[in-house]
Design a protein around this motif. Structure first.
Motif, short mmCIF file in Angstrom:
data_model
loop_
_atom_site.label_atom_id
_atom_site.label_comp_id
_atom_site.label_asym_id
_atom_site.label_seq_id
_atom_site.Cartn_x
_atom_site.Cartn_y
_atom_site.Cartn_z
N ARG A 191 0.84 -1.20 0.00
CA ARG A 191 0.00 0.00 0.00
C ARG A 191 0.88 1.25 0.00
NH1 ARG A 191 -3.33 0.09 5.00
NH2 ARG A 191 -4.81 -1.27 3.98
N GLN A 210 -5.38 -0.44 -6.15
CA GLN A 210 -5.58 0.05 -4.79
C GLN A 210 -6.70 -0.73 -4.09
OE1 GLN A 210 -5.62 4.22 -5.28
NE2 GLN A 210 -4.47 4.61 -3.40
N VAL A 213 -5.40 -4.08 -3.03
CA VAL A 213 -4.51 -4.04 -1.87
C VAL A 213 -5.31 -3.81 -0.59
CG1 VAL A 213 -2.68 -2.70 -0.78
CG2 VAL A 213 -2.48 -3.35 -3.17
N GLU A 214 -6.31 -2.91 -0.67
CA GLU A 214 -7.18 -2.68 0.50
C GLU A 214 -7.86 -3.99 0.91
OE1 GLU A 214 -7.69 0.01 2.36
OE2 GLU A 214 -6.26 1.17 1.16
#
Length: 338
Positions: A191, A210, A213-214
């Protein structure tokens, strides 16, 4: 605050008697059990002082007094004589199989519960949030399945709902980018690095990565199955904890949600040795009438988790402390490679 010796002796006698029978303790009983040669008037004065200092309180209906959370705290910190626990007795009850760490941990929770007659709890070692590779599978428009493969080959899935609709080629390209650049790292590390690098990537791909990854760090930090509790039913027969509907509800909420317990065990893993959290004093304990006695355990010298006993504030601490202490040592031994 330092209590004078007579006050300490009386407080110790009061807490021990109250733990034993759960009834408020009067001055006359105290003069008998404390072994102090004091007049009833002197005892009453000392008790009034202890009450003023917040160590004991008087329930309205009785002439006797009971310990407050603060009274329990000074008792467990300075007045307690811990009973010696026969290690052979414990060892015989703990056939810890090292082949399956999860089974070993379940056995330890069970042992805590059967020895203490309360509930035993073990927080398992944290999973590393490292991933080997990820894959995106397009399920339908704006719905993508994120497949995460861990270092040991274990697979976790998470559904992503996206703003844009991605083509299969874009999905492959994004997954390849993450795997080539970040495989073997933790999602948290990714991140941080992605934030710096996303400016060079096309926006729509960046937001997909993103999101991945979250979601990935959520999957990896979901520790709901990392806590093993044994013997919750024992707490139902403890009148202090289940005497009315609202405390029963609190009790069940605590086991349902687990988050409060998680926090508490997490805090205690940062300390060494046995720790005692007393309800009404520690905001970490969800109920006033409840105490939790914890100790961290290790694998090969590194603290990886915590275990403990959950019971009423009115528990025989001198018995429970060595049970928790020894179980932590035995579990450390069973999980470590010698």
């Amino acid at each position: 605050m330092q209590l004078e010796l007579r006050a300490q002796t009386l407080l110790k006698a009061l807490v021990e008697r109250y733990i034993a029978d759960g009834l408020p303790v009067g001055s006359r009983a105290l003069s008998k059990i404390s072994g102090l040669d004091l007049s009833p008037a002197t005892i009453r004065n000392i008790m009034a002082d202890l009450e003023e200092q917040g160590y004991v309180s008087s329930p309205h209906t009785s002439a006797g007094r009971i310990p407050t959370p603060r009274g329990y705290r000074i008792f467990v910190d300075t007045l307690l004589t811990v009973k010696h626990l026969d290690e052979h007795m414990v060892d015989a009850r703990l056939r810890l199989q090292t082949q399956q760490p999860q089974k070993t941990i379940a056995n330890a929770a069970q042992m805590l519960s059967s020895l203490s007659q309360f509930a035993g709890v073990v927080l398992s070692p944290r999973r590393e949030s490292v991933f080997q590779q990820i894959e995106f599978l397009r399920l339908s428009e704006k719905r993508i399945l994120l497949v995460i493969v861990g270092p040991a080959g274990d697979v976790q899935n998470r559904l992503l709902l996206t703003e844009a609709d991605y083509t299969p080629a874009q999905l492959i390209q994004s997954a390849n980018y993450i795997n080539q650049n970040y495989g073997g790292l933790s999602f948290d590390a990714v991140r941080v690095r992605l934030q710096g690098e996303l400016r060079q990537l096309r926006d729509d791909m960046g937001s997909l990565m993103q999101a991945a990854v979250e979601a990935g760090s959520e999957v990896m930090s979901d520790h709901s199955d990392d806590m093993v509790i044994s013997g919750e039913r024992n707490l139902l027969s403890v009148s202090d904890l289940s005497s009315n509907m609202s405390s029963l509800r609190q009790l069940f909420d605590m086991f349902e949600q687990k988050t409060g317990l998680m926090q508490l065990l997490d805090v205690s893993s940062k300390a060494t040795g046995v720790q005692i959290f007393i309800g009404g004093e520690s905001n970490l304990v969800p109920m006033d009438e409840m105490s939790v006695v914890t100790a961290p355990y290790e694998v090969n010298g590194k603290i990886v988790g915590t275990l403990g006993v959950i019971g009423p504030t009115r528990m025989a601490y001198e018995r429970v402390i060595p049970i928790v202490d020894i179980t932590a040592k035995l579990l450390s031994n069973a999980l470590s490679h010698h």
